[in-house]
Design a protein around this motif. Structure first.
Motif, PDB file in Angstrom:
ATOM      1  N   ASP A   1      48.504  50.835  44.307  1.00 13.45           N
ATOM      2  CA  ASP A   1      48.499  50.968  45.765  1.00 13.45           C
ATOM      3  C   ASP A   1      47.656  49.932  46.486  1.00 13.45           C
ATOM      4  O   ASP A   1      47.593  49.943  47.707  1.00 13.45           O
ATOM      5  CB  ASP A   1      47.966  52.356  46.152  1.00 13.45           C
ATOM      6  N   ALA A   2      46.984  49.053  45.771  1.00 10.85           N
ATOM      7  CA  ALA A   2      46.021  48.136  46.385  1.00 10.85           C
ATOM      8  C   ALA A   2      46.695  47.122  47.304  1.00 10.85           C
ATOM      9  O   ALA A   2      47.849  46.738  47.102  1.00 10.85           O
ATOM     10  CB  ALA A   2      45.243  47.397  45.310  1.00 10.85           C
ATOM     11  N   ALA A   3      45.938  46.689  48.283  1.00 11.01           N
ATOM     12  CA  ALA A   3      46.417  45.655  49.191  1.00 11.01           C
ATOM     13  C   ALA A   3      46.592  44.330  48.460  1.00 11.01           C
ATOM     14  O   ALA A   3      47.519  43.576  48.747  1.00 11.01           O
ATOM     15  CB  ALA A   3      45.442  45.493  50.352  1.00 11.01           C
ATOM     16  N   LEU A   4      45.707  44.030  47.519  1.00 13.20           N
ATOM     17  CA  LEU A   4      45.766  42.751  46.817  1.00 13.20           C
ATOM     18  C   LEU A   4      45.223  42.903  45.398  1.00 13.20           C
ATOM     19  O   LEU A   4      44.084  43.323  45.215  1.00 13.20           O
ATOM     20  CB  LEU A   4      44.929  41.697  47.564  1.00 13.20           C
ATOM     21  N   VAL A   5      46.051  42.581  44.422  1.00 12.31           N
ATOM     22  CA  VAL A   5      45.623  42.519  43.025  1.00 12.31           C
ATOM     23  C   VAL A   5      45.936  41.117  42.539  1.00 12.31           C
ATOM     24  O   VAL A   5      47.048  40.619  42.713  1.00 12.31           O
ATOM     25  CB  VAL A   5      46.341  43.561  42.132  1.00 12.31           C
ATOM     26  N   VAL A   6      44.940  40.479  41.949  1.00 14.31           N
ATOM     27  CA  VAL A   6      45.080  39.125  41.417  1.00 14.31           C
ATOM     28  C   VAL A   6      44.800  39.188  39.921  1.00 14.31           C
ATOM     29  O   VAL A   6      43.911  39.926  39.493  1.00 14.31           O
ATOM     30  CB  VAL A   6      44.085  38.162  42.118  1.00 14.31           C
ATOM     31  N   VAL A   7      45.544  38.429  39.141  1.00 15.50           N
ATOM     32  CA  VAL A   7      45.281  38.331  37.709  1.00 15.50           C
ATOM     33  C   VAL A   7      45.036  36.872  37.340  1.00 15.50           C
ATOM     34  O   VAL A   7      45.534  35.957  38.000  1.00 15.50           O
ATOM     35  CB  VAL A   7      46.433  38.914  36.842  1.00 15.50           C
ATOM     36  N   ALA A   8      44.248  36.681  36.297  1.00 12.48           N
ATOM     37  CA  ALA A   8      44.025  35.347  35.727  1.00 12.48           C
ATOM     38  C   ALA A   8      44.721  35.321  34.375  1.00 12.48           C
ATOM     39  O   ALA A   8      44.604  36.273  33.593  1.00 12.48           O
ATOM     40  CB  ALA A   8      42.534  35.071  35.563  1.00 12.48           C
ATOM     41  N   GLU A   9      45.419  34.213  34.112  1.00 13.33           N
ATOM     42  CA  GLU A   9      46.154  34.066  32.857  1.00 13.33           C
ATOM     43  C   GLU A   9      45.676  32.836  32.110  1.00 13.33           C
ATOM     44  O   GLU A   9      45.333  31.824  32.717  1.00 13.33           O
ATOM     45  CB  GLU A   9      47.648  33.865  33.119  1.00 13.33           C
ATOM     46  N   ARG A  10      45.688  32.970  30.797  1.00 17.48           N
ATOM     47  CA  ARG A  10      45.498  31.849  29.877  1.00 17.48           C
ATOM     48  C   ARG A  10      46.583  31.971  28.816  1.00 17.48           C
ATOM     49  O   ARG A  10      46.698  33.020  28.178  1.00 17.48           O
ATOM     50  CB  ARG A  10      44.122  31.880  29.219  1.00 17.48           C
ATOM     51  N   VAL A  11      47.355  30.934  28.668  1.00 17.59           N
ATOM     52  CA  VAL A  11      48.437  30.895  27.690  1.00 17.59           C
ATOM     53  C   VAL A  11      49.319  32.151  27.812  1.00 17.59           C
ATOM     54  O   VAL A  11      49.695  32.772  26.825  1.00 17.59           O
ATOM     55  CB  VAL A  11      47.907  30.732  26.249  1.00 17.59           C
ATOM     56  N   GLY A  12      49.612  32.543  29.043  1.00 27.51           N
ATOM     57  CA  GLY A  12      50.508  33.663  29.284  1.00 27.51           C
ATOM     58  C   GLY A  12      49.899  35.040  29.156  1.00 27.51           C
ATOM     59  O   GLY A  12      50.569  36.037  29.412  1.00 27.51           O
ATOM     60  N   ASP A  13      48.637  35.141  28.754  1.00 26.47           N
ATOM     61  CA  ASP A  13      47.971  36.439  28.621  1.00 26.47           C
ATOM     62  C   ASP A  13      47.080  36.703  29.827  1.00 26.47           C
ATOM     63  O   ASP A  13      46.353  35.804  30.285  1.00 26.47           O
ATOM     64  CB  ASP A  13      47.100  36.477  27.363  1.00 26.47           C
ATOM     65  N   VAL A  14      47.102  37.930  30.336  1.00 25.31           N
ATOM     66  CA  VAL A  14      46.204  38.321  31.429  1.00 25.31           C
ATOM     67  C   VAL A  14      44.806  38.490  30.839  1.00 25.31           C
ATOM     68  O   VAL A  14      44.601  39.302  29.933  1.00 25.31           O
ATOM     69  CB  VAL A  14      46.690  39.615  32.109  1.00 25.31           C
ATOM     70  N   VAL A  15      43.846  37.710  31.355  1.00 26.12           N
ATOM     71  CA  VAL A  15      42.476  37.731  30.841  1.00 26.12           C
ATOM     72  C   VAL A  15      41.453  38.116  31.914  1.00 26.12           C
ATOM     73  O   VAL A  15      40.264  38.215  31.627  1.00 26.12           O
ATOM     74  CB  VAL A  15      42.092  36.373  30.204  1.00 26.12           C
ATOM     75  N   GLY A  16      41.924  38.319  33.141  1.00 24.53           N
ATOM     76  CA  GLY A  16      41.026  38.711  34.223  1.00 24.53           C
ATOM     77  C   GLY A  16      41.813  39.371  35.327  1.00 24.53           C
ATOM     78  O   GLY A  16      43.032  39.201  35.428  1.00 24.53           O
ATOM     79  N   MET A  17      41.109  40.158  36.157  1.00 30.66           N
ATOM     80  CA  MET A  17      41.748  40.815  37.286  1.00 30.66           C
ATOM     81  C   MET A  17      40.753  40.998  38.419  1.00 30.66           C
ATOM     82  O   MET A  17      39.544  41.076  38.196  1.00 30.66           O
ATOM     83  CB  MET A  17      42.324  42.168  36.865  1.00 30.66           C
ATOM     84  N   ALA A  18      41.289  40.993  39.637  1.00 34.30           N
ATOM     85  CA  ALA A  18      40.487  41.282  40.826  1.00 34.30           C
ATOM     86  C   ALA A  18      41.320  42.146  41.758  1.00 34.30           C
ATOM     87  O   ALA A  18      42.553  42.014  41.799  1.00 34.30           O
ATOM     88  CB  ALA A  18      40.069  39.989  41.527  1.00 34.30           C
ATOM     89  N   LEU A  19      40.659  43.012  42.482  1.00 34.52           N
ATOM     90  CA  LEU A  19      41.320  43.885  43.433  1.00 34.52           C
ATOM     91  C   LEU A  19      40.559  43.811  44.744  1.00 34.52           C
ATOM     92  O   LEU A  19      39.326  43.929  44.758  1.00 34.52           O
ATOM     93  CB  LEU A  19      41.330  45.322  42.888  1.00 34.52           C
ATOM     94  N   ALA A  20      41.278  43.590  45.836  1.00 35.01           N
ATOM     95  CA  ALA A  20      40.659  43.515  47.161  1.00 35.01           C
ATOM     96  C   ALA A  20      41.486  44.344  48.137  1.00 35.01           C
ATOM     97  O   ALA A  20      42.685  44.556  47.936  1.00 35.01           O
ATOM     98  CB  ALA A  20      40.567  42.066  47.628  1.00 35.01           C
ATOM     99  N   GLU A  21      40.824  44.770  49.195  1.00 28.21           N
ATOM    100  CA  GLU A  21      41.477  45.612  50.192  1.00 28.21           C
ATOM    101  C   GLU A  21      40.788  45.431  51.537  1.00 28.21           C
ATOM    102  O   GLU A  21      39.672  44.918  51.596  1.00 28.21           O
ATOM    103  CB  GLU A  21      41.414  47.072  49.739  1.00 28.21           C
TER     104      GLU A  21
END
Length: 195
Positions: A45-65
């Motif tokens: 339901d979040a306003a903004l979810v960001v992911v970080a990828e390395r070689v196609g794998d999700v290795v980080g995430m951020a959520l902002a609202e």
């Protein structure tokens, strides 16, 4: 290795949740099933979810609202973006994954008309504090005790968002303007504080 940060797609939410869970567990703050369910719902339901990828794998995430005034007790302020979560998979700690996540959040915050980014973090969370310092966040000088024993499990207020800090941990708030300094790098201008 190149790190790419982007807006999460619905198919990324499970990987983002796994990053969040692994990072908390590695810090000795393993969340219970109720908290995992709340974060899963928040990602959907979040306003903004960001992911970080390395070689196609999700290795980080951020959520902002959108950020409410008075630390979550007031009305949503159109200029305020509340950075609720930033987590990196522990296998990638120390590899500067956090900065691309913050850059992507900043870019979206500006696009959405926000002029201020705000967050709370644990006073003893040195890894996070170093990231926020490098990114140009400034401590506001405000701190309080997070009493998770009394935090409502349904309230979207600051205690619920920061519940992972643990019972009676001190937390501090950091803020910065969302528009970067000329050239896109370096320290950010002095923030305009919330009421």
């Amino acid at each position: 290795m190149t790190t790419t940060a982007r807006i999460a797609r619905p198919g990324d939410h499970a990987a983002a949740l796994e990053v969040w869970l692994r990072a908390n567990t590695a810090r000795g703050k393993t969340p219970g099933p109720d908290r995992v369910a709340r974060v899963r719902a928040k990602l959907a339901d979040a306003a903004l979810v960001v992911v970080a990828e390395r070689v196609g794998d999700v290795v980080g995430m951020a959520l902002a609202e959108p950020g409410p005034d008075r630390d979550g007790a007031g009305e949503v302020l159109p200029e305020l973006c509340h950075l609720s979560m930033v987590f990196v998979d522990p296998d990638h700690w120390g590899n500067r994954i956090g900065q691309p996540l913050l850059d992507a959040v900043y870019e979206q915050a500006v696009r959405q008309g926000h002029t201020l980014v705000h967050l709370w973090t644990g006073e003893d969370n040195q890894r996070a504090r170093r990231l926020y310092d490098r990114a140009g966040f400034l401590p506001s000088g405000r701190a309080d005790l997070l009493d998770t024993a009394n935090a409502s499990s349904t309230s979207p207020g600051p205690c619920d968002r920061a519940r992972w800090l643990g019972d009676h941990d001190r937390r501090v708030t950091w803020r910065t303007a969302a528009a970067r300094a000329p050239g896109g790098r370096g320290r950010w201008p002095n923030p305009r504080w919330c009421r």
